[in-house]
Motif scaffolding. Structure first.
Motif, PDB file in Angstrom:
ATOM      1  N   GLN A 173       7.254 -42.941 -10.739  1.00 53.28           N
ATOM      2  CA  GLN A 173       6.903 -43.719 -11.925  1.00 53.28           C
ATOM      3  C   GLN A 173       5.396 -43.765 -12.123  1.00 53.28           C
ATOM      4  O   GLN A 173       4.908 -43.719 -13.259  1.00 53.28           O
ATOM      5  CB  GLN A 173       7.460 -45.142 -11.804  1.00 53.28           C
ATOM      6  N   ASN A 184      10.798 -43.711  -6.005  1.00 53.84           N
ATOM      7  CA  ASN A 184      10.774 -43.961  -7.444  1.00 53.84           C
ATOM      8  C   ASN A 184       9.452 -44.589  -7.868  1.00 53.84           C
ATOM      9  O   ASN A 184       9.010 -44.398  -9.008  1.00 53.84           O
ATOM     10  CB  ASN A 184      11.941 -44.864  -7.842  1.00 53.84           C
ATOM     11  N   ALA A 233      12.790 -37.974  -6.911  1.00 55.32           N
ATOM     12  CA  ALA A 233      13.157 -39.310  -7.358  1.00 55.32           C
ATOM     13  C   ALA A 233      13.599 -39.292  -8.822  1.00 55.32           C
ATOM     14  O   ALA A 233      13.056 -38.545  -9.644  1.00 55.32           O
ATOM     15  CB  ALA A 233      11.972 -40.259  -7.171  1.00 55.32           C
ATOM     16  N   SER A 234      14.568 -40.122  -9.141  1.00 57.13           N
ATOM     17  CA  SER A 234      15.096 -40.163 -10.512  1.00 57.13           C
ATOM     18  C   SER A 234      14.052 -40.617 -11.518  1.00 57.13           C
ATOM     19  O   SER A 234      14.148 -40.315 -12.712  1.00 57.13           O
ATOM     20  CB  SER A 234      16.316 -41.087 -10.572  1.00 57.13           C
ATOM     21  N   SER A 235      13.032 -41.328 -11.066  1.00 56.53           N
ATOM     22  CA  SER A 235      12.000 -41.827 -11.983  1.00 56.53           C
ATOM     23  C   SER A 235      11.175 -40.708 -12.595  1.00 56.53           C
ATOM     24  O   SER A 235      10.524 -40.914 -13.623  1.00 56.53           O
ATOM     25  CB  SER A 235      11.074 -42.800 -11.243  1.00 56.53           C
TER      26      SER A 235
END
Length: 277
Positions: free
Chosen positions: A155, A151, A199-201
């Motif tokens: 990001q 993440n 990744a969810s970011s």
């Protein structure tokens, strides 16, 4: 920050906001790169539509294509514009084909923005009226496997794209993949969002995320037959905005179809007689 804030400006009416970072995600082979190229060419013309919605801006675009050679890009452009109308467009589309450079273009090395990335941003600043910047796909510009699981790396990429969008006033579109679950359909935009790989970011850090996924074979055949085309499970696609931080966005799920001899998907305007189970 006094008084009324300025309204949201759109690149594509009620779909893609201007001067924001976003992600376009789909399973392989659907045609997301073709769509991004079509969007850029329409912006250069200052007219036309994108998935049934009006293009509201005109200007220059830059596409960093890491998987397609110059020859392949040429073929795709010719398929989109066989009559050469692009040569009368008031603006340009600059396609940087990384495959022809002989080495990767790494913009993010695990936890740091590279010097190449900084140089590219400075070069982009010299292009007037830049409205769209495309990175296709994300993982080709990042070393290691960080974008798949970290993440922090995801990001950092989103922050890099947001910085470009803010400095240059252009929409920064990152092309990304979806996992295998998107091959068998999704029942909602939230389910489609969860199918975006990595990744969810990657989604959380972007201002918008647009996804495209396949329907099941039965539904695809039903739509193809209703439209008078040969049944093809990859010809019918569901699509929608799965995340947005801007107001007045059309969040409805679209049905897209690739009609005979068409290089790109287009919105299905008429679904008479078709029901979705």
């Amino acid at each position: 920050l006094v008084g009324e804030p300025p309204p949201v400006q759109f690149l594509v009416d009620r779909l893609i906001p201007l001067a924001t970072p976003g992600v376009l995600a789909a399973v392989g082979g659907i045609g997301k790169s073709f769509l991004a190229l079509q969007l850029a060419m329409n912006i250069a013309n200052g007219s036309g539509k994108f998935l049934g919605k009006n293009i509201l801006q005109s200007g220059n675009s830059v596409i960093f294509a890491s998987e397609d050679s110059r020859t392949e890009i040429h073929r795709r452009i010719h398929a989109l514009d066989p009559d050469g109308q692009r040569f009368d467009a008031p603006y340009d589309v600059y396609c940087v084909t990384i495959a022809d450079m002989g080495k990767p273009m790494i913009l993010l090395s695990e936890d740091n923005i590279t010097s190449i990335a900084t140089e590219i941003v400075e070069e982009l600043k010299t292009i007037p009226d830049l409205k769209l910047l495309v990175f296709d796909p994300i993982q080709s510009f990042i070393t290691g496997t960080g974008i798949s699981s970290s993440n922090e790396v995801g990001q950092l990429w989103c922050t890099f794209c947001a910085s470009i969008a803010a400095q240059l006033g252009c929409t920064v579109l990152s092309i990304h993949h979806m996992n295998k679950s998107a091959l068998t359909g999704a029942d909602s935009t939230m389910e489609a969002r969860q199918s975006i790989r990595g990744a969810s970011s990657i989604v959380d850090g972007m201002r918008f995320a647009f996804a495209m996924w396949l329907t099941d074979e039965k539904e695809a055949n039903r739509v193809c037959l209703a439209q008078g085309i040969e049944p093809d499970p990859t010809a019918v696609v569901r699509a929608g905005m799965v995340k947005s931080n801007s107001g007045n966005i059309d969040n409805s799920i679209m049905t897209l179809i690739r009609k005979k001899n068409s290089p790109v998907l287009d919105i299905l305007k008429e679904e008479k007689g078709i029901t979705w189970d």
